[in-house]
Design an enzyme around this catalytic site. Structure first.
Site, PDB file in Angstrom:
ATOM      1  N   HIS A  50       0.794  -1.219   0.000  1.00  0.00           N
ATOM      2  CA  HIS A  50       0.000   0.000   0.000  1.00  0.00           C
ATOM      3  C   HIS A  50       0.833   1.280   0.000  1.00  0.00           C
ATOM      4  CE1 HIS A  50      -3.775  -2.068   0.285  1.00  0.00           C
ATOM      5  NE2 HIS A  50      -3.448  -2.683   1.403  1.00  0.00           N
ATOM      6  N   ARG A  75       6.780  -6.594   2.882  1.00  0.00           N
ATOM      7  CA  ARG A  75       5.496  -7.103   2.400  1.00  0.00           C
ATOM      8  C   ARG A  75       5.401  -6.843   0.905  1.00  0.00           C
ATOM      9  NH1 ARG A  75      -0.553  -5.459   4.510  1.00  0.00           N
ATOM     10  NH2 ARG A  75       0.061  -3.380   3.757  1.00  0.00           N
ATOM     11  N   GLU A 154      -6.614 -12.533   6.230  1.00  0.00           N
ATOM     12  CA  GLU A 154      -7.402 -11.303   6.255  1.00  0.00           C
ATOM     13  C   GLU A 154      -8.750 -11.426   5.549  1.00  0.00           C
ATOM     14  OE1 GLU A 154      -4.882  -8.263   4.550  1.00  0.00           O
ATOM     15  OE2 GLU A 154      -3.935  -9.694   3.204  1.00  0.00           O
ATOM     16  N   ASP A 180      -8.581  -5.395   6.723  1.00  0.00           N
ATOM     17  CA  ASP A 180      -9.256  -6.196   5.702  1.00  0.00           C
ATOM     18  C   ASP A 180     -10.100  -7.295   6.338  1.00  0.00           C
ATOM     19  OD1 ASP A 180      -8.681  -5.168   3.061  1.00  0.00           O
ATOM     20  OD2 ASP A 180      -6.588  -5.634   3.482  1.00  0.00           O
TER      21      ASP A 180
END
Length: 259
Positions: A50, A75, A154, A180
């Site tokens: 993100h 990540r 998630e 999420d």
């Protein structure tokens, strides 16, 4: 016996039952993660899913983090398993893969992360090999043990197969994505990372992982939530983010100046 290194220290800490408190970095300048690595964090996590940080910027940040004696984690964006090997080659101690919703997702993740016979990782480590202090054959034998894979839980789909994911060779840990997960558990009605159903899901994941001696990590948007996550059994928490820490420090300083 080889001297423990920053690459093996993350796996070693989990093996000893320790907790890990990590910073979370999404800003692209590698110097930011280097600064945070000088603080009392146990590890530094770099977020390519993100945040605006790119693979190249992550690779430049890794040696700066390792030079501070801290393990780096990264990540990947959803489904970009082709970068898993490259990150381990560069010297990360752990890779976090989001949206592991099927066993095929989990198997692909593990295959890119682990050398044969466990996986299909190809040879080409450079930063990781240097940081390990091992020769190439010793690194080949040891890397599967200290190159940690975190499968993110998630969604409802992931929750339904959590035991199967945990049982897969090559998956070392789980990482709960609370925002999420809150969207999934509420049927898309809300984002609430601290909702009771999220806490219940985290406790369930921790119980199932603990039964097979695998750690669970949690993203925490606040320091208070990080502390709660550790109390609920998470073995690793990532605290806020670099941008959130900057904003919080700014607000605190201006409040003092303007009071």
């Amino acid at each position: 016996m080889a001297k423990p290194t920053v690459l093996s220290s993350l796996a070693d800490r989990f093996a000893k039952g320790d907790s890990v408190v990590s910073a979370w970095c999404g800003l692209p300048d590698p110097s930011i993660s280097a600064i945070l690595a000088q603080e009392d964090f146990d590890a530094i996590t770099l977020d390519m899913q993100h945040g605006p940080i790119t693979l190249g910027e992550v690779i430049r940040a890794i040696p700066l983090i390792n030079a501070a004696g801290k393990p780096a984690l990264a990540r990947i964006p959803v489904g970009e398993f082709q970068n898993v090997s490259k990150l381990f080659d560069s010297g990360v101690s752990g890779v976090i893969a989001p949206m592991i919703n099927t066993m095929e997702d989990a198997r692909r993740f593990a295959a890119y992360a682990k050398y044969p016979p466990m996986g299909e990782r190809s040879w080409g480590s450079y930063g990781g090999l240097i940081a390990s202090g091992l020769d190439q054959n010793a690194y080949l034998k040891a890397a599967n043990g200290f190159s940690m894979t975190f499968a993110m839980i998630e969604t409802r789909e992931a929750m339904a197969i959590v035991d199967d994911i945990l049982a897969l060779d090559g998956i070392d840990a789980l990482f709960v994505g609370p925002s999420d997960l809150s969207i999934a558990l509420s049927g898309g009605a809300q984002v609430d990372a601290t909702a009771p159903e999220v806490d219940a899901a985290l406790k369930h994941v921790v119980a199932r992982a603990s039964a097979v001696n695998k750690p669970v990590a949690l993203y925490a948007a606040t320091a208070e939530r990080a502390k709660q996550g550790l109390a609920m059994g998470a073995r690793m928490v990532t605290v806020m983010s670099d941008s959130a820490l900057l904003r919080a420090a700014t607000q605190t300083a201006l409040k003092i100046v303007r009071s």
